[in-house]
Scaffold this active site. Structure first.
Site, PDB file in Angstrom:
ATOM      1  N   ASP A  13       0.819  -1.216   0.000  1.00 36.78           N
ATOM      2  CA  ASP A  13       0.000   0.000   0.000  1.00 36.78           C
ATOM      3  C   ASP A  13       0.853   1.265   0.000  1.00 36.78           C
ATOM      4  O   ASP A  13       0.431   2.308   0.499  1.00 36.78           O
ATOM      5  CB  ASP A  13      -0.959   0.017   1.203  1.00 36.78           C
ATOM      6  N   ASN A  38      -5.193 -10.802  -4.502  1.00 37.19           N
ATOM      7  CA  ASN A  38      -5.240 -10.120  -3.206  1.00 37.19           C
ATOM      8  C   ASN A  38      -4.338  -8.897  -3.165  1.00 37.19           C
ATOM      9  O   ASN A  38      -4.304  -8.174  -2.178  1.00 37.19           O
ATOM     10  CB  ASN A  38      -4.816 -11.077  -2.084  1.00 37.19           C
ATOM     11  N   HIS A  41      -4.080  -2.534  -5.825  1.00 36.92           N
ATOM     12  CA  HIS A  41      -3.388  -1.302  -6.178  1.00 36.92           C
ATOM     13  C   HIS A  41      -4.388  -0.390  -6.862  1.00 36.92           C
ATOM     14  O   HIS A  41      -5.257  -0.828  -7.585  1.00 36.92           O
ATOM     15  CB  HIS A  41      -2.159  -1.561  -7.057  1.00 36.92           C
ATOM     16  N   GLY A 290      -8.811  -3.371   3.875  1.00 40.61           N
ATOM     17  CA  GLY A 290      -9.409  -2.449   4.822  1.00 40.61           C
ATOM     18  C   GLY A 290      -8.425  -1.610   5.608  1.00 40.61           C
ATOM     19  O   GLY A 290      -7.420  -1.155   5.100  1.00 40.61           O
TER      20      GLY A 290
END
Length: 412
Positions: A13, A38, A41, A290
């Site tokens: 991230d 998973n 981006h 999240g």
């Protein structure tokens, strides 16, 4: 020919997609080497499996995107992401994506097993496990229906013996789905080794987009709280059959502060006022998973990352998030019993006992979002950047100063 490799230098991230997006504007090929659906981006669209180069506006320059052999490939996600891009008005997406015939196919069976093993529900781990156990399913197998069914049933039988009645999986439905996918899939599948060899023999500008980040690597990450694939430069080379001599630049992407998602050691984590402020201003919500944990920059992690990936340059992202901070702390060492550690430790007990040594710098308390050149930045912001450069030993070449595509300073 040039090859630029973009890698996450922390826990993911970091904002890799934005640099990749910029690099792909005049690239002929954007590729992914490892990971699965998973690895979220986001630039203007949330991606998980597909390369970011698909939003390249210069599609008519024959910009191609490629999913390499090291990726675990979930076919439903592939088609749904393509459809989402098409629905958003992106042009010719189906004509600009190819997939290696050697990718491991991630089945809904793997997702069911992931749930039973109390991990994340993406199926990434079980798919890589099956591959390493030599009973995985390659994309090329899909086009041989009898062989494909045999392999799926053999894999399902093994899980049935292991989990018994807990293994809730409809094998007939899975096989029926692939009967529908088979013909449509054909147009996307190529011999991955041959494709990448030809690409490296051409005059292409190639951009390689790393998935996840160094601290999530299966061997060098904060084990066991890691992903199941190699997220290092070595993983990129293997996943795409790159000739290391052809690589022009390896860029490590570093957020101007530190975040991570999920469990695992995070020595600099701030759960109080600073962490809350970073979350609110930085909009720290993961594309895949999240809420993120937050802290000031941990240069121990970044320097460790560089010891493995040997970056040619760094991309410092989200500098603007620190614009209102009076003081900025930087983690520069871990100490145990008063003795400084040489590197980020593998021993979790040592890591748990380690104390963090911080260096404090004054904030700049001025907006950086309108800066077009390095010297448009406030002096204190430049000093912060130069401290990072000196500590890590790698030049900060790219500086992100806002969410817009154009909010990126590139230094010579």
């Amino acid at each position: 020919m040039t090859i630029t490799v973009v890698l996450g230098a922390q826990w993911g991230d970091e904002g890799k997609g934005k640099l990749v997006d910029g690099q792909c504007r005049d690239a002929q090929l954007c590729a992914r080497a490892a990971g699965g659906h998973n690895a979220g981006h986001e630039v203007r669209v949330s991606f998980h499996l597909l390369p970011s180069g698909l939003i390249n506006p210069k599609w008519f320059y024959h910009s191609m995107n490629f999913i390499g052999s090291g990726v675990v490939f979930h076919v439903p996600s592939f088609f749904s992401e393509l459809q989402e891009l098409e629905d958003k008005g992106l042009v010719a997406v189906h004509d600009r994506i190819l997939v290696s015939d050697r990718v491991n196919v991630l089945l809904d069976m793997h997702i069911a097993v992931d749930g039973l093993e109390e991990r994340e529900l993406g199926g990434i781990g079980p798919c890589y496990q099956a591959s390493r156990a030599r009973n995985g399913i390659k994309l090329t197998d899909v086009f041989h229906p009898e062989l494909f069914e045999q392999k799926v049933r053999r894999l399902a039988d093994g899980y049935q013996k292991r989990f018994g009645e807990l293994f809730d999986y409809d094998i007939k439905a899975e096989l029926a789905r692939f009967d529908e996918y088979r013909e449509t899939l054909k147009k996307y599948v190529v011999d991955g080794v041959s494709f990448m060899r030809s690409a490296q023999q051409s005059d292409m500008k190639i951009v390689i987009e790393g998935a996840n980040a160094l601290m999530l690597d299966i061997d060098y990450g904060s084990y066991p709280f890691v992903t199941s694939s190699s997220t290092t430069l070595a993983g990129i080379i293997g996943g795409l059959t790159l000739n290391p001599k052809n690589i022009t630049e390896v860029v490590g992407v570093v957020k101007a502060y530190t975040t991570r998602v999920g469990s695992g050691a995070f020595k600099t984590e701030d759960t109080e006022e600073i962490g809350t402020k970073l979350q609110e201003i930085g909009r720290e919500w993961g594309t895949s998973t999240g809420r993120r944990r937050r802290s000031y920059t941990d240069l121990v992690v970044v320097k460790y990352s560089n010891s493995i990936n040997y970056y040619d340059s760094l991309n410092l992202t989200k500098l603007d998030i620190l614009d209102t901070f009076e003081t900025i702390k930087i983690a520069i060492a871990y100490k145990v019993d008063g003795e400084e550690l040489d590197s980020y430790p593998a021993d979790l007990d040592i890591l748990e006992r380690a104390e963090v040594v911080y260096h404090e710098m004054p904030g700049w308390q001025k907006p950086t979002t309108n800066a077009k050149t390095y010297y448009d930045l406030p002096k204190a912001a430049r000093e912060y950047i130069e401290y990072i450069e000196k500590f890590v030993g790698v030049k900060v070449k790219y500086i992100g100063t806002g969410p817009d595509r154009e909010a990126m300073i590139q230094r010579a």
